[in-house]
Design a protein around this motif. Structure first.
Motif, PDB file in Angstrom:
ATOM      1  N   PHE A 114       0.839  -1.191   0.000  1.00 49.78           N
ATOM      2  CA  PHE A 114       0.000   0.000   0.000  1.00 49.78           C
ATOM      3  C   PHE A 114       0.875   1.243   0.000  1.00 49.78           C
ATOM      4  O   PHE A 114       2.060   1.203   0.327  1.00 49.78           O
ATOM      5  N   LYS A 127     -11.467  -0.142  -1.099  1.00 50.90           N
ATOM      6  CA  LYS A 127     -12.587   0.437  -0.356  1.00 50.90           C
ATOM      7  C   LYS A 127     -12.613   1.959  -0.424  1.00 50.90           C
ATOM      8  O   LYS A 127     -13.660   2.580  -0.285  1.00 50.90           O
ATOM      9  N   LEU A 128     -11.420   2.545  -0.549  1.00 49.89           N
ATOM     10  CA  LEU A 128     -11.343   4.008  -0.484  1.00 49.89           C
ATOM     11  C   LEU A 128     -11.211   4.636  -1.870  1.00 49.89           C
ATOM     12  O   LEU A 128     -10.795   5.779  -1.997  1.00 49.89           O
ATOM     13  N   PHE A 129     -11.590   3.876  -2.879  1.00 47.39           N
ATOM     14  CA  PHE A 129     -11.440   4.378  -4.244  1.00 47.39           C
ATOM     15  C   PHE A 129     -12.204   5.686  -4.432  1.00 47.39           C
ATOM     16  O   PHE A 129     -11.718   6.621  -5.054  1.00 47.39           O
ATOM     17  N   ASP A 130     -13.395   5.739  -3.874  1.00 51.19           N
ATOM     18  CA  ASP A 130     -14.211   6.937  -4.007  1.00 51.19           C
ATOM     19  C   ASP A 130     -14.984   7.110  -2.702  1.00 51.19           C
ATOM     20  O   ASP A 130     -15.398   6.122  -2.099  1.00 51.19           O
ATOM     21  N   PRO A 131     -15.181   8.339  -2.253  1.00 57.41           N
ATOM     22  CA  PRO A 131     -15.997   8.506  -1.036  1.00 57.41           C
ATOM     23  C   PRO A 131     -17.386   7.906  -1.229  1.00 57.41           C
ATOM     24  O   PRO A 131     -17.936   7.924  -2.327  1.00 57.41           O
ATOM     25  N   GLU A 151       0.835   5.783   0.197  1.00 56.19           N
ATOM     26  CA  GLU A 151       0.069   6.904   0.736  1.00 56.19           C
ATOM     27  C   GLU A 151       0.566   8.218   0.166  1.00 56.19           C
ATOM     28  O   GLU A 151       1.661   8.305  -0.398  1.00 56.19           O
ATOM     29  N   LYS A 152      -0.262   9.230   0.358  1.00 51.16           N
ATOM     30  CA  LYS A 152       0.106  10.570  -0.089  1.00 51.16           C
ATOM     31  C   LYS A 152       0.139  11.494   1.120  1.00 51.16           C
ATOM     32  O   LYS A 152      -0.694  11.361   2.012  1.00 51.16           O
ATOM     33  N   LEU A 153       1.078  12.393   1.127  1.00 54.22           N
ATOM     34  CA  LEU A 153       1.130  13.412   2.168  1.00 54.22           C
ATOM     35  C   LEU A 153       1.140  14.780   1.512  1.00 54.22           C
ATOM     36  O   LEU A 153       1.818  14.994   0.499  1.00 54.22           O
ATOM     37  N   ARG A 207       5.678   6.738  -0.598  1.00 54.56           N
ATOM     38  CA  ARG A 207       4.848   7.859  -0.189  1.00 54.56           C
ATOM     39  C   ARG A 207       4.967   8.953  -1.245  1.00 54.56           C
ATOM     40  O   ARG A 207       6.080   9.309  -1.644  1.00 54.56           O
ATOM     41  N   ARG A 228      -3.902   5.975  -1.420  1.00 57.66           N
ATOM     42  CA  ARG A 228      -4.908   5.175  -0.712  1.00 57.66           C
ATOM     43  C   ARG A 228      -6.230   5.122  -1.453  1.00 57.66           C
ATOM     44  O   ARG A 228      -7.181   4.500  -0.989  1.00 57.66           O
ATOM     45  N   GLU A 229      -6.296   5.807  -2.580  1.00 59.32           N
ATOM     46  CA  GLU A 229      -7.575   5.874  -3.272  1.00 59.32           C
ATOM     47  C   GLU A 229      -7.780   4.625  -4.131  1.00 59.32           C
ATOM     48  O   GLU A 229      -7.948   4.693  -5.355  1.00 59.32           O
TER      49      GLU A 229
END
Lengths: 1007, 201
Positions: A163, A611-615, A165-167, A276, A607-608
C-alpha cells in the motif's frame, strides 16, 4: 571479489558494510553488503554484463552510480510484488533481494537477439518508419513482433500487495537536493526561521561529498557534510526527507516527490507504506539538483566497464569496490583526474590518463606527476575493443580542437575506462516549469533560464561546478530567499568552513571523439545507450532534413528512455549542431517533462484504491439494509438499496416479488438520498416561479406541486416535488444524482442574476431521513404509527403534506407517489431515521411489508410512464418532447429559465424524438436498454435511425415487457410497428404505444 | 427496539458514549463524535452587525471576517460565506430565531441542520500525519495563537469529503462533515491507522 580492504579507504564508507547479505541476480546467489547499491554489489562480484541493449542486443554494463544510469535496468522481486525497470544503481541491497536483467534471452551473457547486430546497417534511425510501411496489410503482423521485442521488464498480473500513501505539505522553502549547496541553503533558511523541507533521493544526505575525497579545512568532505546535517536536523522547522525524489514541478510551486519508504528493506515487508507521494506547495523553491558527468563519445563506448569517471570514484570511495585492475581515464577536463588519484592512492594499480588537451601547468597535472600517473596529453580514446567487456583502447593524437586525428593510433590494454567529457547541469526540474535552458559556452553546459516562478537554482545545477562556489551559492541563496519571505536575516550564527579554491584548466569543447572512418562507417559511437542512439544516427537524421532538435529527438529516440537522456542529451545536441553547422546555442535543447525518474502508479493512486477508491455516502438506514441482504446500487456517491434478495432468489425473482408486493399490499423504500433544498425568504415564491416551468403562485402551505426545471436551452435539467412549508418557506426535492448540481445552479442564478431577491437556499438532504411507504395498505400502516393526523382521503389529499408525530418523532409526511399507488413519504430528522424505519417494518409486518429497492422503483414508475431525468432524458429533451406540455406555463409575471428557447425552430420542428411506450410483439422478449429503433427491418446500410430505448423492463404486474423510448414524431405514430435490430443479428418487432401502461386514469394513487 | 434518544450517532459500531477510538494516546489517533449542540444555518443579506445584535458576548466586527469563528454566550458562530453563518449552540432553534427579532422576518433564513452533520474531534500523536494525508489545506495557518477574539476555520476537503475544519488546540482539530459521509470518513481513518504502524518520534 573486487571489494577493497576498507582499512585503506580514505573516507566515506557510511553504508552498513559489516552486514553481509545474500542476494540473487539472474538466478545465481551472490553476497553483498546491506545498504550498498545492487550495482555496487554486482561490481564487487565481478559481474560486467547486466543487460542487453534495446535495439541491437549488445552486452551492456554499469555506467553510472545513480539515476543517470542507462543500462543497468533490472526487475526486482517476484510474483505480485515484482517491480520492473529499476536501476541497479538505485536499488539498495537487502537480504534475499532477487533481481534479474530485463532483456536478453536465454540470458544476458548469451542473447540470441544479438544476431540483430549483424543487421545493424539495416536498422538506422527511423528504420521502423521506413521499413514496416509495405505491404500495408502486413502491419498487423509486424506490430505483433515489434511489440513483443519492445518494452523493458514485465508488470505483475496480480494485484499489488503493497500500500501507498500521499502526504500534503506546505512550506516556506523547499530545497530539492541535499548536496553541498542544497544543505547550506536549507540551513541558512532554517536558521532564519523559515519552514523548510529538504528532499534528497539518496539514503544519506551529502550529495557528491558522500564519495568525494575533497577536504574542507582539515575535515574530509564526508565528515563536513555530516556536521552540517547534524545542525540541519537540530532545527524543528527543517524537515529532511531522504530516499525521496522530486519528480514533478508544476505551476504555483506545486511539486511532487516520491519517497521510497520500505524498498530498501523488502518489497513485501510489512513495515508500513511502500512508497509515499509527497505533494508540496512551497512559497519558494531552491533547486540544488547538481550535475551529471557527461561521457565522451567514441567507437564502441558501450562496452561493459566503460564508466563515468565520477562513478568509478563513487564505487571506490563510497562502496569500497573496484571495477577492475587497469584503468584508463579518458577526459577533456581536470575533474576526472580525481578518479585517477583515487585509483592510484587506494588501489595502487595501473592508471593512465588520456587527456585531449595539450599539456599546461596546473595543480592536478603536477599532482598526477607526483603520483607517477602516466598522462598522455593531446590524445583521445578513439575506439574501445573487447567482446563482453573492454580489453583495450585505441589512443590517437588529436589536433588542437580535438576534432581530427593527426597521427597513428596505439593500443593500450586496460579493463576499466573512466570517461569524462565535462558536466551537464541537471536542469530537468526548472525545465518542467517551462523555463528554456540556455547554453553557456564557458562551462560547456546548459543552465536554467530565467525562472518563471518563485524559484532559484543553486550550485552545480546552476553551472557552479566548483565545491567552494556551490557552498557559497547555497549560503547566499538560502539566506536571501528566507529574507525575501519575511524571515530574519539569514546571517550564519556560526562560521561555516569553506574549501580552498583550486585553479582549474578549462574543459575542452570535445563531445564526440573522431575516428579514422566517418561516423557512418566507424564502429558504433553511442550517444544514448539506453535506446541505442548513435552519433551516426543523429548525423543521418540531420542529413535527412531533420533540423529541429525536437524532431531529431523523436526521429532517433534520443533521450526517450527511462533515464530521460541524463547522459546523452548534451552530447546529442552537440553532434546535431556539428552536423547542421550551427553552434549548440543555436541548435538549442529539448524540454523536460515530469516524471524526472520513473514513478509507480501505486504511489500516484495512494490510498484511493479498493474500499477508499471513491468517497461513499450512506443513509441513516444503511445498517438495516446490510443486515437484510441487500444489493446496493451506486447512485453518485450514494449507496442505494438496489433490491433485497431472499435466500436463493435471483435478481429477477426478487424484483418481481417486490413489485407485486407494492401493487398488492405494501412496500417500503429508503428515499433518503433524494435531494432536499430548503428555500426561505420573502421572495421565495417569485424565485420558484423563475426556476420552474409551472406556476407556484397558487401553491399554498400544506400543498405540494411537481415541478420541472429547464436549462437556458429549454432542455429538461431536473424535476421533483416542491412543498410549501409556510408563507415564504418551501422545500424543493430533486433527483438523487442531481442534488448538488441543482443547488449550484440555483445559487448561480440567485447570486449573479437576481441578487435583489431575498431568497436563501440551504441543502438539507442529509438532515432528513425519508421512508416511502407505497401500496394499497400504506394508509393502514401510517394510521397505526401516527395518531395526530387524520389520514382520511378527504382530509389528506394526494399532493398534500402534513406535520405530525410518527412513533413519537416529529415528522413531515408528504402524500406523493412515484409508483402510482397510494403512497406516503415520511421524513424525520436523520438521527431517528433508523428508528422510524424499524418501527415501520415492525408495524407493517401484518401487511407483509416488503422493502424494495431502486430497480423495483424504476419498474413501478415505468409502468406509470413517469420519467427519470438522466435516464429517459439526456439533456436534449424539451418538456414537449416528453409529452409534458401541460407543465409549461408561459403566463407568469416573470419569464422562467429556458422559456425563450422553447420557441426555437429546432425545438418546435415536427420530427423531433418524442417520448413513447413500446410493446414487444413477442411477450417474452425484453428489449435491451439503448437499443436503436428503425422503421423497416429490410433497410440497407446506412440504416436511418428512428429513435432509441431509454428504459426497458419486464413488468410482473402486467405480465409482459414494457419499454420507454424516444422516437421521431412518436406522439403521432401510436400503434405503428417499428423494429429494433440487435447485435446478435436478430430483429425485435415492436408497437409504439402510450407510455402509461398501468392504471392510465391514475385512480390508484387518489384512493 | 432501541429508544429514539439512543440512536443519535452517525458512526457505525458506536459505543454507548459514542466514542470511537482508533489506536491509543501514545501512538495513534483518537476520533470522538461530538454531539449535544444544535447546528443552525443562517443566511441573510442584512448587515451582520445588525442581524446578530441580540447575540450576547460577540465582537460584531469579527462577523464578516472570512474563515473565522467566534464564541458567544451560547455557542459558536462560524462564517461560511459573505451572507452565511453556522451557529453551533446549546439553545433551541426557536430561541435562536427570536434573537433575530420580527423586524427581519423574510429577510433571513434559519434552518436546523443538526441531523445533517456529524462533528468529529480528532486528536492523538498521529494527528499531524493524518492531517497531512487527508487535507490539502495548510492547517499550519490555522495555528493563530495571537488571535484573541476570533479563531480560524476553513471549508475544505478532508479525504475528498467536504468538511468544515477548525483547530481546537495544538493537538486536536474538529471536523463538521455531512452525516452521509461520516461512516466513510471513519473507514478512511481506520484504514489509515491500522496500516500505518508509525512510530512518531
Amino acid at each position: 571479489m573486487r571489494r577493497l580492504n576498507t582499512n585503506i579507504i580514505n573516507a566515506v564508507n557510511s553504508h552498513e558494510n559489516s552486514i553481509t547479505v545474500n542476494f540473487k541476480f539472474n538466478g545465481k546467489i551472490y553476497k553483498g553488503h546491506k545498504g550498498e547499491s545492487l550495482a555496487s554489489a554486482l561490481i564487487a562480484n565481478d559481474i560486467a554484463i547486466v543487460g542487453r541493449s534495446f535495439k541491437f542486443s549488445r552486452p551492456r554494463g554499469i555506467v553510472g552510480h545513480w539515476s543517470e544510469e542507462p543500462n543497468a535496468i533490472v526487475q526486482v522481486g517476484s510474483g505480485a510484488g515484482t517491480v520492473p525497470n529499476l536501476k541497479a544503481t538505485q536499488v539498495e541491497l537487502y537480504e534475499g533481494l532477487e533481481a534479474k536483467s530485463v532483456n536478453g534471452w536465454p540470458n544476458v551473457n548469451f542473447d540470441l537477439m544479438s544476431i540483430s547486430g549483424f543487421f545493424e546497417r539495416l536498422m538506422p534511425a527511423g528504420f521502423y518508419y521506413k521499413t514496416f510501411m509495405y505491404p500495408r496489410k502486413f502491419w498487423k503482423t509486424y506490430e505483433k513482433y515489434i511489440r513483443k521485442a519492445a518494452g523493458l521488464g514485465k508488470v505483475p498480473s496480480e494485484p499489488d500487495p503493497d500500500f501507498y500513501e500521499k502526504l500534503n505539505h506546505h512550506c516556506d522553502i523547499l530545497v530539492v537536493g541535499a548536496g553541498p549547496s542544497g544543505m547550506l541553503a536549507a540551513l541558512q533558511a532554517g536558521r532564519a526561521g523559515a519552514r523548510v523541507i529538504i528532499a534528497d533521493d539518496q539514503s544519506e544526505i551529502g550529495g557528491s561529498l558522500l564519495y568525494s575525497n575533497s577536504k574542507i579545512k582539515k575535515m574530509s568532505g564526508y565528515a563536513w557534510a555530516k556536521s552540517i546535517e547534524n545542525e540541519i536536523r537540530s532545527f524543528k522547522n527543517i524537515t529532511v526527507i531522504s530516499r525521496c525524489t522530486v519528480f514533478g514541478y508544476y505551476d504555483h510551486n506545486f511539486l511532487t516527490m516520491i519517497e521510497r519508504c520500505t524498498d530498501h528493506q523488502s518489497l513485501t515487508s510489512d513495515l508500513g507504506p511502500r512508497q509515499r507521494l509527497h505533494r508540496v506547495r512551497a512559497q519558494s523553491v531552491i533547486l540544488a539538483t547538481g550535475a551529471f558527468e557527461r561521457p565522451l563519445v567514441f567507437a564502441n563506448n558501450d562496452l561493459p566497464r566503460i564508466m563515468l569517471a565520477s562513478s568509478v570514484s563513487a564505487y571506490i570511495n563510497r562502496y569500497a569496490v573496484t571495477p577492475g585492475e587497469k584503468l584508463v581515464v579518458c577526459t577533456n577536463n581536470d575533474n576526472a583526474y580525481k578518479t585517477a588519484f583515487d585509483w592510484k592512492s587506494l588501489i595502487n594499480d595501473h592508471v593512465t590518463i588520456i587527456d585531449t588537451r595539450r599539456a599546461v601547468q596546473s595543480e592536478v597535472i603536477e599532482r598526477a606527476k607526483a603520483m607517477r600517473i602516466k598522462i598522455i596529453h593531446g590524445h583521445g580514446v578513439i575506439e574501445a575493443r573487447g567482446r563482453t567487456r573492454v580489453k583495450s583502447v585505441l589512443v590517437a593524437p588529436l589536433c588542437m580542437s580535438g576534432k581530427e586525428i593527426i597521427g597513428e593510433a596505439t593500443e593500450i590494454y586496460c579493463d576499466v575506462v573512466a570517461t569524462s567529457g565535462g558536466w551537464s547541469a541537471a536542469v530537468h526540474l526548472s525545465s518542467q516549469t517551462g523555463v528554456k535552458p540556455v547554453w553557456d559556452n564557458e562551462i560547456l553546459s546548459f543552465r536554467p533560464g530565467q525562472a518563471v516562478q518563485s524559484q532559484k537554482s543553486v550550485g552545480a545545477c546552476n553551472g557552479s561546478f566548483e565545491l567552494k562556489e556551490c557552498i557559497e551559492d547555497g549560503i547566499s541563496v538560502g539566506a536571501s530567499e528566507a529574507k525575501r519571505l519575511g524571515f530574519e536575516s539569514g546571517k550564519p550564527k556560526q562560521k561555516i568552513d569553506l574549501p580552498e579554491t583550486k585553479d582549474e584548466h578549462p574543459t575542452q569543447e570535445v563531445f564526440c571523439l573522431p575516428h579514422f572512418k566517418p561516423l557512418s562507417r566507424a564502429p558504433k559511437q553511442f550517444v544514448d545507450q539506453q535506446l541505442d542512439v548513435t552519433a551516426g544516427s543523429i548525423e543521418l537524421a540531420a542529413r535527412e532534413g531533420f533540423e529541429s532538435v525536437e524532431h531529431v529527438k523523436r526521429y532517433t529516440a534520443l533521450g526517450f528512455g527511462t533515464d530521460q537522456g541524463k547522459l546523452s542529451n548534451v552530447n546529442g545536441m552537440a553532434i546535431l549542431a556539428n552536423a547542421l553547422g550551427k553552434s549548440i546555442a543555436e541548435t538549442g535543447t529539448t524540454m523536460f517533462r515530469p516524471a524526472y525518474t520513473p514513478t509507480t502508479f501505486g504511489a500516484i493512486a495512494g490510498r484511493e484504491v479498493k474500499k477508499l477508491f471513491d468517497p461513499k455516502r450512506y443513509t441513516p438506514m444503511h445498517d438495516w439494509h446490510l443486515e437484510n441482504t441487500v444489493e446496493f446500487e451506486n447512485v453518485g456517491q450514494w449507496k442505494r438499496p438496489w433490491y433485497f434478495p431472499k435466500s436463493g432468489e435471483t435478481m429477477e425473482q426478487s424484483v418481481r416479488r417486490e413489485c407485486v408486493a407494492v401493487r398488492n399490499s405494501l412496500g417500503i423504500l429508503d428515499a433518503s438520498t433524494l435531494g432536499k433544498i430548503d428555500v426561505q425568504g420573502k421572495d421565495a415564491k417569485e424565485f420558484l416561479n423563475r426556476v420552474y416551468t409551472n406556476n407556484f403562485d397558487t401553491l399554498n402551505p400544506g400543498k405540494c406541486r411537481y415541478g420541472l426545471m429547464l436549462k437556458e436551452d429549454g432542455m429538461i435539467f431536473d424535476d421533483g416535488v416542491c412543498a410549501c412549508i409556510s408563507k415564504d418557506h418551501y422545500l424543493i426535492h430533486t433527483t438523487t444524482g442531481g442534488a448538488a448540481n441543482v443547488l449550484a445552479w440555483l445559487e448561480l442564478w440567485k447570486q449573479t442574476e437576481w441578487p435583489d431577491l431575498d431568497v436563501f437556499l440551504t441543502s438539507v438532504t442529509d438532515a432528513w431521513a425519508t421512508a416511502t411507504i407505497s401500496g394499497p395498505n400504506s394508509r393502514k400502516l401510517i394510521q397505526k404509527v401516527c395518531s395526530d393526523i387524520d389520514f382520511n382521503n378527504d382530509n389528506f389529499k394526494h399532493m398534500e403534506w402534513k406535520q405530525g408525530l410518527i412513533a413519537g418523532i416529529e415528522a413531515r409526511i408528504f402524500r406523493v407517489s412515484f409508483t402510482g399507488e397510494l403512497s406516503f413519504e415520511i421524513n424525520v430528522p436523520s438521527n431517528f431515521g433508523l428508528y422510524i424505519w424499524n418501527k415501520l417494518i415492525e408495524t407493517g409486518a401484518e401487511f407483509d411489508i416488503t422493502p424494495y429497492g431502486t430497480e423495483s422503483m424504476h419498474i413501478l414508475r415505468a409502468e406509470k410512464g413517469f420519467i427519470i431525468v438522466g435516464q429517459d432524458t439526456d439533456g436534449s429533451m424539451s418538456p414537449m418532447d416528453m409529452g409534458m406540455d401541460w407543465i409549461v406555463k408561459s403566463k407568469k409575471d416573470y419569464s422562467f429559465l429556458g422559456e425563450r428557447s422553447l420557441i426555437r425552430a429546432d425545438i418546435v420542428r415536427e420530427d423531433r424524438k418524442q417520448f413513447v411506450g413500446l410493446r414487444t410483439l413477442n411477450d417474452k422478449q425484453v428489449l435491451p436498454e439503448g437499443s436503436q429503433i428503425v422503421r423497416s427491418k429490410k433497410q440497407t446500410i446506412p440504416i436511418q435511425m428512428e429513435g432509441h430505448v431509454t428504459s426497458s423492463y419486464f413488468s410482473a404486474c402486467l405480465g409482459h415487457p414494457i419499454a420507454l423510448a424516444m422516437i421521431k414524431n412518436g406522439h403521432q405514430r401510436m400503434g405503428e410497428i417499428v423494429y429494433s435490430p440487435q447485435s446478435d443479428g436478430s430483429v425485435i418487432e415492436l408497437r409504439i404505444v402510450n407510455p402509461v401502461f398501468y392504471d392510465p386514469k391514475g385512480e390508484r394513487q387518489y384512493v | 427496539m432501541s429508544e429514539p434518544d439512543q440512536i443519535n450517532s452517525a458512526i457505525k459500531n458506536r459505543t454507548q458514549n459514542i466514542t470511537t477510538e482508533i489506536g491509543n494516546d501514545e501512538v495513534g489517533l483518537i476520533v470522538r463524535e461530538v454531539s449535544g449542540e444544535l447546528k443552525i444555518n443562517i443566511q441573510s443579506r442584512v448587515e451582520a452587525r445588525e442581524l446578530f445584535r441580540n447575540f450576547k458576548g460577540i465582537n460584531s466586527s469579527s462577523l464578516a471576517k472570512p474563515c473565522t469563528f467566534f464564541e458567544y454566550d451560547m455557542g459558536r458562530i462560524f462564517l461560511l460565506g459573505p451572507y452565511e453563518w453556522l451557529i453551533s449552540t446549546r439553545n433551541n432553534i426557536d430561541k435562536v430565531k427570536t434573537l433575530f427579532g420580527k423586524k427581519y422576518v423574510g429577510y433571513f433564513s434559519c434552518v436546523d441542520v443538526t441531523d445533517g452533520y456529524t462533528e468529529l474531534k480528532l486528536s492523538g500523536n498521529l494527528l499531524d500525519h493524518t492531517l497531512k494525508q487527508s487535507l490539502t489545506y495548510d492547517y499550519f495557518a490555522l495555528n493563530l495563537e495571537e488571535e484573541t477574539e476570533s479563531f480560524r476555520c476553513i471549508q475544505t476537503n478532508f479525504a475528498r469529503v467536504p468538511v468544515l475544519f477548525w483547530k481546537t488546540s495544538k493537538l486536536s482539530v474538529n471536523l463538521l462533515v455531512r452525516r452521509s459521509y461520516a461512516d466513510y470518513l471513519i473507514e478512511w481513518l481506520s484504514i489509515l491507522n491500522s496500516e500505518e504502524k508509525l512510530v512518531v518520534l
